[in-house]
Design a protein around this motif. Structure first.
Motif, mmCIF file in Angstrom:
data_model
loop_
_atom_site.group_PDB
_atom_site.id
_atom_site.type_symbol
_atom_site.label_atom_id
_atom_site.label_comp_id
_atom_site.label_asym_id
_atom_site.label_seq_id
_atom_site.Cartn_x
_atom_site.Cartn_y
_atom_site.Cartn_z
ATOM 1 N N ASP A 243 -19.620 -50.396 -13.622
ATOM 2 C CA ASP A 243 -18.482 -50.468 -12.719
ATOM 3 C C ASP A 243 -17.871 -49.095 -12.444
ATOM 4 O OD1 ASP A 243 -18.702 -53.259 -12.621
ATOM 5 O OD2 ASP A 243 -17.523 -53.472 -14.460
ATOM 6 N N ASP A 244 -18.391 -48.060 -13.112
ATOM 7 C CA ASP A 244 -17.861 -46.710 -12.948
ATOM 8 C C ASP A 244 -18.987 -45.787 -12.494
ATOM 9 O OD1 ASP A 244 -16.718 -44.221 -13.078
ATOM 10 O OD2 ASP A 244 -15.960 -44.425 -15.133
ATOM 11 N N PRO A 245 -19.002 -45.373 -11.250
ATOM 12 C CA PRO A 245 -20.093 -44.521 -10.757
ATOM 13 C C PRO A 245 -20.171 -43.172 -11.460
ATOM 14 C CG PRO A 245 -18.298 -44.649 -9.158
ATOM 15 C CD PRO A 245 -18.014 -45.676 -10.199
ATOM 16 N N ASP A 246 -19.077 -42.736 -12.089
ATOM 17 C CA ASP A 246 -19.082 -41.448 -12.787
ATOM 18 C C ASP A 246 -19.349 -41.595 -14.281
ATOM 19 O OD1 ASP A 246 -16.359 -40.409 -10.670
ATOM 20 O OD2 ASP A 246 -18.518 -40.015 -10.447
ATOM 21 N N SER A 247 -19.652 -42.817 -14.720
ATOM 22 C CA SER A 247 -19.941 -43.038 -16.145
ATOM 23 C C SER A 247 -21.306 -42.462 -16.503
ATOM 24 C CB SER A 247 -19.929 -44.540 -16.459
ATOM 25 O OG SER A 247 -20.423 -44.786 -17.754
ATOM 26 N N PRO A 248 -21.371 -41.646 -17.571
ATOM 27 C CA PRO A 248 -22.679 -41.107 -17.996
ATOM 28 C C PRO A 248 -23.625 -42.238 -18.366
ATOM 29 C CG PRO A 248 -20.879 -39.949 -19.077
ATOM 30 C CD PRO A 248 -20.277 -41.152 -18.412
ATOM 31 N N ALA A 249 -24.898 -42.034 -18.088
ATOM 32 C CA ALA A 249 -25.905 -43.051 -18.388
ATOM 33 C C ALA A 249 -26.784 -42.601 -19.536
ATOM 34 C CB ALA A 249 -26.760 -43.327 -17.147
ATOM 35 N N GLY A 250 -27.300 -43.577 -20.264
ATOM 36 C CA GLY A 250 -28.236 -43.282 -21.344
ATOM 37 C C GLY A 250 -27.561 -43.135 -22.689
ATOM 38 N N ASP A 251 -27.946 -42.114 -23.412
ATOM 39 C CA ASP A 251 -27.548 -41.888 -24.795
ATOM 40 C C ASP A 251 -26.244 -41.102 -24.857
ATOM 41 O OD1 ASP A 251 -27.305 -41.043 -27.388
ATOM 42 O OD2 ASP A 251 -29.246 -40.049 -27.491
ATOM 43 N N GLY A 252 -25.231 -41.635 -25.546
ATOM 44 C CA GLY A 252 -23.941 -40.984 -25.637
ATOM 45 C C GLY A 252 -23.950 -39.663 -26.375
ATOM 46 N N GLU A 253 -25.022 -39.363 -27.120
ATOM 47 C CA GLU A 253 -25.118 -38.105 -27.855
ATOM 48 C C GLU A 253 -26.028 -37.097 -27.165
ATOM 49 O OE1 GLU A 253 -23.407 -37.272 -30.540
ATOM 50 O OE2 GLU A 253 -22.362 -39.195 -30.563
ATOM 51 N N ASP A 254 -26.491 -37.419 -25.960
ATOM 52 C CA ASP A 254 -27.367 -36.503 -25.215
ATOM 53 C C ASP A 254 -26.614 -35.198 -24.946
ATOM 54 O OD1 ASP A 254 -29.595 -37.008 -22.392
ATOM 55 O OD2 ASP A 254 -28.987 -35.152 -23.379
ATOM 56 N N PRO A 255 -27.132 -34.039 -25.381
ATOM 57 C CA PRO A 255 -26.425 -32.771 -25.186
ATOM 58 C C PRO A 255 -26.218 -32.406 -23.728
ATOM 59 C CG PRO A 255 -28.667 -32.398 -25.978
ATOM 60 C CD PRO A 255 -28.401 -33.859 -26.115
ATOM 61 N N SER A 256 -26.977 -33.006 -22.820
ATOM 62 C CA SER A 256 -26.817 -32.682 -21.402
ATOM 63 C C SER A 256 -25.605 -33.370 -20.784
ATOM 64 C CB SER A 256 -28.081 -33.083 -20.629
ATOM 65 O OG SER A 256 -28.246 -34.492 -20.643
ATOM 66 N N ILE A 257 -24.998 -34.315 -21.505
ATOM 67 C CA ILE A 257 -23.837 -35.034 -20.974
ATOM 68 C C ILE A 257 -22.598 -34.171 -21.087
ATOM 69 C CG2 ILE A 257 -22.304 -37.010 -21.338
ATOM 70 C CD1 ILE A 257 -24.675 -38.641 -22.146
ATOM 71 N N ASP A 258 -21.847 -34.106 -20.023
ATOM 72 C CA ASP A 258 -20.592 -33.359 -19.993
ATOM 73 C C ASP A 258 -19.557 -34.095 -20.847
ATOM 74 O OD1 ASP A 258 -17.996 -32.390 -19.279
ATOM 75 O OD2 ASP A 258 -18.821 -31.590 -17.407
ATOM 76 N N ARG A 259 -19.074 -33.435 -21.911
ATOM 77 C CA ARG A 259 -18.127 -34.085 -22.819
ATOM 78 C C ARG A 259 -16.821 -34.474 -22.115
ATOM 79 N NH1 ARG A 259 -20.799 -36.299 -26.470
ATOM 80 N NH2 ARG A 259 -22.441 -35.984 -24.978
ATOM 81 N N ASP A 260 -16.361 -33.600 -21.232
ATOM 82 C CA ASP A 260 -15.125 -33.912 -20.510
ATOM 83 C C ASP A 260 -15.325 -35.109 -19.585
ATOM 84 O OD1 ASP A 260 -13.835 -31.802 -21.724
ATOM 85 O OD2 ASP A 260 -14.327 -30.366 -20.144
ATOM 86 N N LEU A 261 -16.508 -35.193 -18.973
ATOM 87 C CA LEU A 261 -16.817 -36.317 -18.096
ATOM 88 C C LEU A 261 -16.834 -37.615 -18.890
ATOM 89 C CD1 LEU A 261 -17.663 -37.115 -15.184
ATOM 90 C CD2 LEU A 261 -20.043 -36.877 -15.934
ATOM 91 N N LEU A 262 -17.418 -37.561 -20.090
ATOM 92 C CA LEU A 262 -17.482 -38.753 -20.940
ATOM 93 C C LEU A 262 -16.085 -39.163 -21.395
ATOM 94 C CD1 LEU A 262 -18.886 -40.922 -22.585
ATOM 95 C CD2 LEU A 262 -19.372 -39.200 -24.343
ATOM 96 N N ALA A 263 -15.262 -38.183 -21.782
ATOM 97 C CA ALA A 263 -13.916 -38.497 -22.241
ATOM 98 C C ALA A 263 -13.104 -39.149 -21.129
ATOM 99 C CB ALA A 263 -13.220 -37.224 -22.731
ATOM 100 N N ALA A 264 -13.255 -38.648 -19.912
ATOM 101 C CA ALA A 264 -12.534 -39.223 -18.779
ATOM 102 C C ALA A 264 -13.014 -40.644 -18.496
ATOM 103 C CB ALA A 264 -12.707 -38.348 -17.546
ATOM 104 N N ALA A 265 -14.331 -40.855 -18.603
ATOM 105 C CA ALA A 265 -14.883 -42.191 -18.380
ATOM 106 C C ALA A 265 -14.400 -43.167 -19.443
ATOM 107 C CB ALA A 265 -16.407 -42.126 -18.359
ATOM 108 N N ALA A 266 -14.248 -42.681 -20.674
ATOM 109 C CA ALA A 266 -13.776 -43.543 -21.762
ATOM 110 C C ALA A 266 -12.341 -43.995 -21.519
ATOM 111 C CB ALA A 266 -13.879 -42.811 -23.098
ATOM 112 N N VAL A 267 -11.521 -43.098 -20.967
ATOM 113 C CA VAL A 267 -10.134 -43.453 -20.667
ATOM 114 C C VAL A 267 -10.074 -44.539 -19.593
ATOM 115 C CG1 VAL A 267 -7.960 -42.609 -19.707
ATOM 116 C CG2 VAL A 267 -9.236 -41.211 -21.351
#
Length: 479
Positions: A243-267
């Motif tokens: 439901d969130d087009p900006d939500s990171p996909a795949g593995d939450g520990e993938d180093p290529s994932i932007d941490r700030d992007l993930l934190a914002a998606a979690a909120v």
């Protein structure tokens, strides 16, 4: 048997009037003028009084039953009397009658007092140290003790559990109770393996009119142990949210994932845990079909990490092994899993602490994390039940204050609890328990003044029910 004399009745009415006046006073008292510390102290005082009031309720149930009040008023049971008189639910009434039977002081036909069925638990409630949920947790464990266990051991077990309840939560008592039952009945088993094989299965129903498919079933211990570390990564808040087009996909520990992007998606993530699990399954299925690679989690392979004692390994039967995700599985299944899936098996000496593993860099190594998973068992903050898979490695003495990345100076802490460690007025502090203390080497958490003005260090026993039981047993045996 109680007396119905006028003087006694007058005193009871006077006490009840004083109680009502005290409650009225608290209801009318202004709270805005209280400091944070005083608010917490009032919370504690009210809770203690309510717990002690439950003991008074038990006395009244005993008195009514011994006088046959329900029968004289036309009721077939004390439960039905309570429902009508107090306007409470049937479940509440039943629970109160049961508690009175186990904690109340009943009398013989000659009027002599009999000790409560759970005497130490009753004493703890009269002192206001435990509440109804503690009592239920203790009683539940006591009812599971096999009849073959001798009476002295049963008496000791109740004293141990009551002692644990005075300083722990009902969940602590429940977890410790599982270990205590295994101690009292070491030859008992967790269930017939043939029954587990018969019950295992996952059913996928037909698609309904909305094209949804219902899934139901039961996982055996091995399948559950393998599932937990996968969900810890892929069902993380903010991850794989359709439901969130900006939500990171795949593995939450993938180093290529932007941490700030993930934190914002979690909120922004408003999904329930069940919905996140569903979305994680969908994402995992997709990844497995495309690559078959699950990646890493907090610096370790996404695998099953099993902890057991050397004695359990040598005997290869009986008892439970624990996993880094807080799960349990039979020793035989854990060893079979080790043969086929190559999980990490952690074995510790009699002291239960890992060997020295030093590191000059700030980040802990994989070996150190493995040692902490087995030794800490989860988040070290008192009362937290987060398993290792949801924890980061924390410097007991902050890195910036000279803390070293050595195993004896590290601890597991979940993200939520880690945020509470700070130098602010509401912050917690951590330290290692002194060498000569009861739980030497364990991580002690020092609460802020508004929680405990004395700032007495606390230790999380949620992941170590065995050691807590042994400590309580020694205290119960002490003269």
């Amino acid at each position: 048997m109680g007396s119905t004399g006028g003087s006694v009745g007058s005193r009871a009415a006077e006490h009840l009037s004083m109680l009502a006046a005290a409650v009225d006073g608290l209801l009318d008292a202004g709270l805005t003028e209280l400091s944070d510390t005083e608010v917490v102290e009032v919370m504690r005082g009210v809770e203690q009084s309510l717990r002690r009031a439950e003991a008074v309720s038990h006395r009244l149930v005993v008195e009514s039953v011994e006088r046959s009040v329900p029968a004289r008023l036309g009721y077939t049971s004390p439960k039905k009397l309570l429902i009508d008189v107090l306007r409470i639910s049937g479940a509440d009434a039943s629970a109160r009658v049961t508690a009175a039977r186990e904690l109340g002081v009943w009398h013989t036909l000659a009027g002599e007092s009999m000790s409560p069925v759970l005497p130490e638990t009753a004493a703890a409630q009269r002192d206001g140290d435990i509440g109804a949920d503690h009592v239920r947790a203790i009683a539940k464990v006591m009812r599971k003790i096999p009849h073959v266990v001798d009476n002295d051991a049963v008496v000791e077990a109740e004293a141990v559990l009551a002692n644990l309840a005075r300083s722990g939560t009902p969940e602590d008592v429940e977890q410790a109770g599982h270990r205590l039952l295994a101690y009292l009945n070491p030859d008992g088993n967790l269930g017939d393996d043939r029954d587990r094989k018969r019950r295992r299965g996952i059913s996928i129903g037909r698609q309904d009119t909305e094209l949804m498919s219902r899934i139901s079933g039961e996982l055996d211990p091995v399948a559950r142990a393998m599932l937990d570390p996968i969900l810890a990564k892929w069902a993380r808040p903010g991850m794989n949210n359709p439901d969130d087009p900006d939500s990171p996909a795949g593995d939450g520990e993938d180093p290529s994932i932007d941490r700030d992007l993930l934190a914002a998606a979690a909120v922004r993530d408003t999904r329930t845990a069940a919905q996140r699990n569903h979305d994680a399954f969908s994402a995992v299925f997709r990844a497995l079909l495309e690559s078959g690679v699950l990646g890493r989690h907090r610096g370790l392979p996404a695998t099953v990490i099993v902890t057991m004692t050397l004695e359990q390994l040598e005997q290869a039967v009986g008892g439970l092994a624990t996993t880094a995700t807080g799960g349990s599985l039979p020793i035989a299944d854990a060893l079979a899993l080790a043969e086929k899936a190559h999980p990490v098996l952690a074995l510790f000496d009699h002291a239960g602490r890992p060997l020295h593993l030093g590191r000059r860099r700030r980040l802990a190594g994989a070996d150190q994390r493995l040692a902490l998973i087995a030794s800490d068992g989860g988040c070290t903050r008192p009362g937290c039940s987060a398993p290792p898979s949801l924890c980061a490695v924390h410097h007991v003495t902050d890195w910036h204050k000279g803390g070293r990345t050595d195993i004896e100076g590290l601890a597991l802490v979940c993200d939520a609890c880690h945020a509470q460690v700070n130098d602010g007025p509401a912050g917690w502090a951590t330290r290692s328990a002194p060498v000569h203390s009861t739980f030497a080497g364990r991580t002690e958490w020092i609460p802020p003044p508004h929680i405990d003005p004395t700032r007495r260090p606390r230790i999380n026993h949620r992941h170590h029910p065995g050691e807590l039981i042994e400590h309580a047993r020694r205290e119960a045996r002490a003269p």
